[in-house]
Scaffold this motif. Structure first.
Motif, PDB file in Angstrom:
ATOM      1  N   THR A  51       0.799  -1.216   0.000  1.00 28.06           N
ATOM      2  CA  THR A  51       0.000   0.000   0.000  1.00 28.06           C
ATOM      3  C   THR A  51       0.839   1.276   0.000  1.00 28.06           C
ATOM      4  OG1 THR A  51      -0.222  -0.158   2.406  1.00 28.06           O
ATOM      5  CG2 THR A  51      -1.996  -1.053   1.082  1.00 28.06           C
ATOM      6  N   LEU A  58      -7.941   9.854  -6.390  1.00 29.75           N
ATOM      7  CA  LEU A  58      -8.869   9.747  -5.253  1.00 29.75           C
ATOM      8  C   LEU A  58      -9.431   8.343  -5.103  1.00 29.75           C
ATOM      9  CD1 LEU A  58     -10.775  13.149  -5.408  1.00 29.75           C
ATOM     10  CD2 LEU A  58      -9.028  12.421  -3.767  1.00 29.75           C
ATOM     11  N   ILE A  59      -9.735   7.710  -6.214  1.00 32.36           N
ATOM     12  CA  ILE A  59     -10.218   6.324  -6.148  1.00 32.36           C
ATOM     13  C   ILE A  59      -9.126   5.402  -5.617  1.00 32.36           C
ATOM     14  CG2 ILE A  59     -10.947   4.364  -7.568  1.00 32.36           C
ATOM     15  CD1 ILE A  59     -12.494   6.422  -9.284  1.00 32.36           C
ATOM     16  N   GLN A  60      -7.904   5.601  -6.070  1.00 33.75           N
ATOM     17  CA  GLN A  60      -6.781   4.790  -5.573  1.00 33.75           C
ATOM     18  C   GLN A  60      -6.558   5.010  -4.079  1.00 33.75           C
ATOM     19  OE1 GLN A  60      -5.011   2.487  -7.130  1.00 33.75           O
ATOM     20  NE2 GLN A  60      -3.541   2.140  -5.508  1.00 33.75           N
ATOM     21  N   LEU A  61      -6.623   6.262  -3.641  1.00 34.66           N
ATOM     22  CA  LEU A  61      -6.422   6.567  -2.220  1.00 34.66           C
ATOM     23  C   LEU A  61      -7.568   6.028  -1.362  1.00 34.66           C
ATOM     24  CD1 LEU A  61      -5.031  10.208  -2.371  1.00 34.66           C
ATOM     25  CD2 LEU A  61      -3.786   8.116  -1.815  1.00 34.66           C
ATOM     26  N   ALA A  62      -8.732   5.852  -1.941  1.00 36.52           N
ATOM     27  CA  ALA A  62      -9.856   5.309  -1.180  1.00 36.52           C
ATOM     28  C   ALA A  62      -9.844   3.785  -1.133  1.00 36.52           C
ATOM     29  CB  ALA A  62     -11.176   5.791  -1.788  1.00 36.52           C
ATOM     30  N   THR A  63      -9.413   3.134  -2.201  1.00 36.18           N
ATOM     31  CA  THR A  63      -9.523   1.683  -2.253  1.00 36.18           C
ATOM     32  C   THR A  63      -8.318   0.945  -1.688  1.00 36.18           C
ATOM     33  OG1 THR A  63      -8.698   1.679  -4.525  1.00 36.18           O
ATOM     34  CG2 THR A  63     -11.085   1.712  -4.218  1.00 36.18           C
ATOM     35  N   LEU A  90      -8.579   0.437   2.165  1.00 39.23           N
ATOM     36  CA  LEU A  90      -9.718  -0.433   2.452  1.00 39.23           C
ATOM     37  C   LEU A  90      -9.391  -1.884   2.117  1.00 39.23           C
ATOM     38  CD1 LEU A  90     -12.683  -0.634   3.302  1.00 39.23           C
ATOM     39  CD2 LEU A  90     -13.285  -0.288   0.911  1.00 39.23           C
ATOM     40  N   HIS A 128      -6.972  -3.223   4.699  1.00 38.92           N
ATOM     41  CA  HIS A 128      -7.665  -3.488   5.962  1.00 38.92           C
ATOM     42  C   HIS A 128      -8.422  -4.817   5.893  1.00 38.92           C
ATOM     43  CE1 HIS A 128     -10.062  -2.892   9.554  1.00 38.92           C
ATOM     44  NE2 HIS A 128     -11.136  -3.129   8.822  1.00 38.92           N
TER      45      HIS A 128
END
Length: 118
Positions: free
Chosen positions: A41, A73-78, A81, A84
């Motif tokens: 990550t 933004l999509i990369q930083l959000a997924t 997650l 995790h």
């Protein structure tokens, strides 16, 4: 000015590629799940971000920048997650070395299954 921006974008692409390469090497070389998740990550997302900034500097177009902002933004959000969820599943499977954990916040969830209602 164009030559300077092209040189900066080249340097950013090289730095991003090196970070992505180090993430791939970390996935292959590290032995346990938490360190592999860290390798998957942190440097990979930073390398991807550097490459996207280099693309924006190289193309110098507002529609490209708008598209890259959404992609970043999509990369930083997924990525967090997904890490995790993989870490939690590895904990439930018992593939994490529990004595190496400093704090075990999921110990209570092992005692009572989440769907048991109690």
């Amino acid at each position: 000015m164009n030559a300077i921006l092209d040189a900066v974008s080249l340097a950013l692409v090289l730095a991003g590629a090196l970070l992505c390469l180090s993430a791939a090497v970390g996935l292959l070389r590290f032995r346990d799940v938490p360190t592999r998740l860290h390798a998957a990550t942190k440097p990979q997302v930073l390398g991807f971000l550097l490459i996207c900034v280099a693309i924006a500097l190289s193309l110098r177009s507002w529609p490209v920048v708008a598209f890259l902002v959404a992609v970043v933004l999509i990369q930083l959000a997924t990525a967090p997650l997904a890490a995790h969820m993989i870490g939690r599943q590895a904990y439930r499977n018992g593939t994490i070395d529990e004595p190496s954990l400093y704090v075990d916040e999921l110990a209570q969830s092992r005692e009572t299954p989440p769907a048991a209602g109690g």
